[in-house]
Scaffold this active site. Structure first.
Site, short mmCIF file in Angstrom:
data_model
loop_
_atom_site.label_atom_id
_atom_site.label_comp_id
_atom_site.label_asym_id
_atom_site.label_seq_id
_atom_site.Cartn_x
_atom_site.Cartn_y
_atom_site.Cartn_z
N HIS A 1 0.84 -1.20 0.00
CA HIS A 1 0.00 0.00 0.00
C HIS A 1 0.87 1.25 0.00
CE1 HIS A 1 0.51 1.10 4.33
NE2 HIS A 1 0.66 -0.19 4.49
N ASP B 1 6.49 1.59 6.47
CA ASP B 1 5.06 1.28 6.38
C ASP B 1 4.40 2.24 5.39
OD1 ASP B 1 2.52 0.33 6.86
OD2 ASP B 1 2.25 1.47 8.71
N GLU C 1 -4.83 1.55 3.14
CA GLU C 1 -4.72 0.36 3.97
C GLU C 1 -4.80 0.71 5.44
OE1 GLU C 1 -2.34 -2.43 6.54
OE2 GLU C 1 -2.03 -0.31 6.10
N GLU C 2 -4.31 1.88 5.80
CA GLU C 2 -4.13 2.23 7.21
C GLU C 2 -5.43 2.31 7.99
OE1 GLU C 2 -1.47 2.16 8.65
OE2 GLU C 2 0.13 2.54 7.21
N GLU D 1 4.63 -5.64 3.81
CA GLU D 1 4.12 -4.74 4.85
C GLU D 1 5.25 -4.31 5.76
OE1 GLU D 1 2.42 -2.45 6.14
OE2 GLU D 1 0.48 -3.29 5.64
N HIS E 1 4.45 4.41 12.74
CA HIS E 1 3.39 5.42 12.65
C HIS E 1 3.81 6.77 13.24
CE1 HIS E 1 -0.30 2.58 11.98
NE2 HIS E 1 0.59 2.55 10.98
#
Length: 960
Positions: free
Chosen positions: A189, A201, A235-236, A261, A333
């Site tokens: 993604h 990510d 995706e998140e 991922e 994140h």
């Protein structure tokens, strides 16, 4: 008188001559004995061998130190990305260089779904794909912006939530030669969360896919089977891009998948999960495999709360793998997930392994055909692991059969041997000896776990977040030290005999592992065998202890009788194998020096020993092949066991130790894991714990004391291991008040927020409200209002209008159409709070609204998107690509039986995630200044992540 004196003098002379003669004979005998001893003196090699492998405290302590050093070194080599080699072939070097440049472009700015940065990344990928496939007539691409890119689906069942999504996935199809072969999907993604640059990510996955596309386009040679690449979005916040692909026409072309991922920031990409053994075994074809089904077990048991696109593909009936980065989770994140925190080696590890896997399967004409030959075996969950680039896998049913054999064979063999040796009195074990080791271990665990660990937790609660191995080393040292002291005390009071300790401990350990293996095997026999797929280590640990038990019992069973092994008073007790005490001394002096000393001082005893019963001599000769069996038992049970426990514990701790910042439940799990790993590390050393020398004891004391001091002084958070706080700025539509909310474990956020300039200048009070599971929400009224829409009042960020209604009689189905305008917001949610709403429509008009009874249940599409559920819809989430368009929503609803008015009340909540600066009249503004403030003025030991799908949330109450 004279004659008598002469006779007396002659007698004296004769006696003197006799004494001299006797002394001379004794001297000659002494010289002969000395020469005989010199001739019998072992060679240097023999003496070194005996010194190293004799059962001495120094030898054992050296073995322990060497084992720890070797295990830690091997684990570091196996898990570190530093030992990944860069490519040497020019074509692969070019692939890596191009992929690294692609990653730098992708990670230039935050790019969450709905942001300008996301649009830029999408456009870059579109251009890059077109460049790469130029000239390759068997490769085509599709921008998933077509008439069918929008859909609705049930995204959650508790409470019932329906989601509407508009997709802009980028898809590439590499046409295979054989259309009959099932195709392969490669997926990643390209969106990030609002607070992250999305390098790991999932920029690494996207860049790896571009590298693989580059490889196939350069080959100019069609693969045997079709390969589809899904560069998906969003995706998140719901795995929406992967869900959208399942509705794309190319979905029917693929049956297998590899999902790329990242849940950490760099390091090595590990095989997280596999749907089944049939697909997992092909991972052995990659050049640097790195895998552990421990993580698969964690996902299966719900210990990992985040999800990946793997979940969507598996639920859609596909079979494949989940390859992901997993550490360090501190940067996950956050803004620290950037280029500076990763390396080209990390990218190459994912790229090369993905390329090898896809390339191998694309060329294999039998793959997909063989999978159907033994579906019961090949579709079972897989158990897998890797070590130094070697990959091992087995199905859960195969492991189940092996475990059943282990559970049956060894208990029978060892049980019969144990019964024979005890009944024939070859090995006598008292009841006090039998229970002494379990009692010592339980007492040790109570002292350490309930006193030491709990005290550490009270002094430095969050230390495992940054120093898990410090705690493991300290707890393990104290455990081993306390256990050794208890054993020495038991031996001093004759509760347990030293000669019984080693074999007795090994036998009892094998029984303990047998119990654990029985539990694991029972789990593998069920339908949810994946929940035990990470427990393969128990099989190995039991086997090692069972083999050592077998060898020890064999040594005893070959002796005639226990009484024949008794030695003369004053000698050390012999080993279990019957070897003489001079090769098994507990002191640290040289064996041969002591041997000579004993011959001079106790010659009579030595002769007596040599003339002991023939039965004893025969027993010694019989078991001589088991000489130095302690070293054999040590080498069988300790090194491999310590490595497996340490490496498995390290993997799990690195994966979950940061989660104690997320909930009290996770904290309990992490602390339980710490003492379980520590106790497990001590278990293999229990048979030898009473033989550690004083220097080893001093080392254990030093580690325990130093570790305890560090626990009290080391800060739990630092730049490398920051405290992660979650940010959300809320705007209340009732009074347009702006407040900043920070979510963290109780007591962690207040001190950080009190140092913010806006808080200190305004003298605002920070209010913290307790949330579930040890979390809290700390908030304050913020003067730093968002500037996402410069020139707009906060009250105008959301406009909701009722465009029409078709009310029916009370308790009939009502119909309302509303329009939601939230400029620059691409995600809104409607929270109904109960089950009154029975159907929702996106994009409908009042004139064309069909009757409720004509709507089919579930999702349907007829120019507009319908979703009907008579049990009630609690929430509706909306996602759109055009930030300037509105959401046109229609609702079918029923009033409650106790409602006094025919009115539906609900909340509309819209999110903004774009941190890109905005401009008005040539003046540039920070879009979300409150977030910029917390980032700029927080300590270096603090990192920031998002709480929701946006950084700003505006809530407005609506009545229709």
């Amino acid at each position: 008188m004279a004659d008598n004196n002469s006779s007396s003098g002659s007698l004296v002379i004769d006696e003197q001559d006799y004494d001299v003669h006797e002394a001379g004979q004794q001297g000659q005998q002494g010289q002969q004995k000395h020469q005989q001893r010199q001739q019998e003196r072992p060679s240097l090699i023999t003496r070194v061998f005996r010194s190293v492998f004799g059962y001495r405290k120094t030898s054992l302590s050296l073995f322990v130190v060497a084992t720890i050093a070797l295990c830690v070194s091997l684990s570091y080599i196996d898990n570190s990305v530093d030992f990944i080699s860069f490519p040497t072939v020019e074509s692969e070097v070019n692939l890596l260089n191009a992929a690294w440049l692609d990653l730098q472009v992708i990670a230039k700015e935050q790019h969450p779904y709905g942001s300008i940065g996301n649009d830029r990344v999408h456009d870059f990928l579109e251009r890059r794909i077109q460049e790469l496939i130029t000239g390759a007539n068997f490769i085509t691409w599709d921008n998933d912006i077509n008439g069918n890119n929008s859909f609705m689906f049930e995204s959650s069942s508790n409470p019932k939530t329906v989601s509407y999504y508009e997709s802009n996935n980028l898809l590439v199809k590499i046409e295979g030669k054989n259309a009959k072969l099932p195709g392969i999907l490669l997926s990643s993604h390209f969106d990030s969360v609002p607070t992250s640059y999305g390098v790991t990510d999932d920029g690494m996955g996207v860049a790896s896919m571009l590298g693989i596309l580059n490889y196939f386009s350069q080959q100019k040679k069609q693969p045997e089977r079709t390969i589809v690449m899904n560069f998906n979005n969003n995706e998140e916040f719901g795995l929406l891009g992967a869900t959208a692909f399942t509705r794309h026409p190319w979905f029917k072309l693929v049956k297998y998948f590899l999902n790329l991922e990242g849940t950490g920031a760099g390091g090595k990409a590990i095989l997280f999960r596999a749907t089944d053994y049939g697909i997992a075994k092909y991972f052995q074809n990659v050049r640097t495999p790195y895998a552990s089904s421990i993580f698969q077990q964690g996902f299966a048991n719900g210990l990992v709360h985040s999800e990946t696109d793997y979940k969507v593909y598996k639920e859609a009936g596909m079979r494949g793998l989940d390859l992901a980065f997993f550490k360090p989770r501190d940067y996950y994140h956050t803004a620290e997930d950037n280029i500076r925190r990763t390396s080209e080696k990390s990218l190459w590890h994912m790229l090369s392994n993905s390329l090898d896997f896809i390339d191998y399967l694309s060329k294999d004409k039998e793959f997909g055909m063989n999978l159907e030959e033994k579906p019961n075996l090949l579709e079972e969950p897989a158990v897998f692991a890797s070590f130094l680039n070697y990959f091992f896998t087995i199905s859960t049913s195969q492991l189940f059969k092996i475990n059943v054999a282990l559970l049956t064979v060894f208990p029978i063999l060892n049980g019969l041997l144990l019964l024979y040796t005890i009944r024939s009195r070859k090995w006598q074990v008292s009841f006090s000896s039998a229970i002494s080791i379990p009692v010592a271990l339980l007492v040790t665990m109570f002292i350490v776990v309930y006193l030491v660990v709990e005290s550490y937790k009270s002094f430095n609660q969050y230390l495992p977040s940054s120093r898990p191995l410090l705690l493991v080393a300290t707890i393990t040292s104290i455990l081993l030290l306390v256990f050794s002291i208890i054993l020495v005390a038991f031996s001093f009071f004759s509760i347990i005999a030293e000669e019984n300790l080693r074999l007795l401990a090994i036998v009892e350990l094998s029984f303990a592992y047998w119990v654990g293996l029985a539990f694991t095997t029972h789990g593998l026999s069920g339908a949810e065998s994946a929940r035990h797929s990470g427990e393969f280590a128990v099989s190995i640990l039991f086997t090692l202890e069972a083999v050592a038990s077998f060898l020890g019992l064999i040594g005893w069973s070959l002796c005639r009788n226990r009484s024949h092994l008794q030695v003369a008073e004053g000698e050390s007790v012999p080993l279990l194998n019957g070897i003489d005490a001079r090769y098994s001394s507990d002191n640290d002096h040289d064996h041969e020096h002591r041997h000579g000393h004993e011959d001079n001082e106790h010659g009579e005893a030595h002769v007596q020993q040599q003339s002991q019963s023939r039965h004893k001599k025969q027993c010694k000769e019989t078991v001589h092949s088991f000489g130095y069996d302690w070293s054999l038992q040590y080498l069988i049970t300790v090194p491999l066991s310590i490595f497996i426990i340490y490496n498995s514990g390290w993997l799990v701790l690195e994966g979950v130790n940061k989660t104690l910042q997320e909930s009290a439940k996770a904290e309990t799990f992490v602390y339980n894991l710490l003492w379980i790993v520590s106790v497990s590390l001590v278990l293999p050393l229990i048979p030898f714990a009473g033989k550690l020398n004083r220097y080893m004891v001093f080392v254990l004391i030093a580690i325990g004391v130093l570790g305890t001091l560090l626990v009290h002084v080391v800060q739990p958070f630092n730049e490398a291991n920051p405290l992660k706080l979650r940010f959300l700025q809320r705007i209340d539509g009732k009074n347009n008040a702006s407040s900043v909310h920070v979510y963290a474990r109780k007591g962690l956020a207040t001190e950080v927020l009190e140092q913010l300039p806006s808080v200190r200048q305004s003298n605002e009070t920070i209010h913290c409200s307790q949330l579930a599971d040890g979390m809290e929400d700390c908030s304050f009224v913020s003067a730093l209002a968002p500037q996402i829409l410069p020139g707009y009042e906060l009250g105008n960020y959301i406009e909701v209008t009722n465009n029409g209604s078709a009310p029916s009689q009370l308790f009939g189905v009502n119909y309302n159409q509303i329009k939601i305008v939230a400029l620059k917001s691409q995600s809104c949610s409607l929270h109904f709070g109960d089950s009154k709403v029975k159907a929702v429509v996106v994009g409908s008009s009042l004139e064309s609204a069909p009757a409720f009874k004509h709507l089919p249940s579930g999702y349907s599409f007829n120019k507009d998107h319908f979703y009907k559920d008579t049990s009630g819809i609690w929430n509706l989430t909306l996602n759109k690509l055009d930030s300037h368009s509105s959401f046109d929503i229609s609702l079918y609803w029923l009033p409650g039986i106790d409602d006094e008015a025919n009115t539906l009340q609900f909340d509309v909540e819209c999110f903004w995630a774009d941190l890109s600066p905005v401009a008005l009249n040539n003046t540039v503004f920070e879009a979300i200044p409150a977030f910029n403030e917390v980032q700029q003025y927080s300590p270096i030991s603090v990192s920031w992540a998002n709480r929701e799908k946006g950084l700003v949330a505006y809530t407005k109450q609506v009545h229709v």
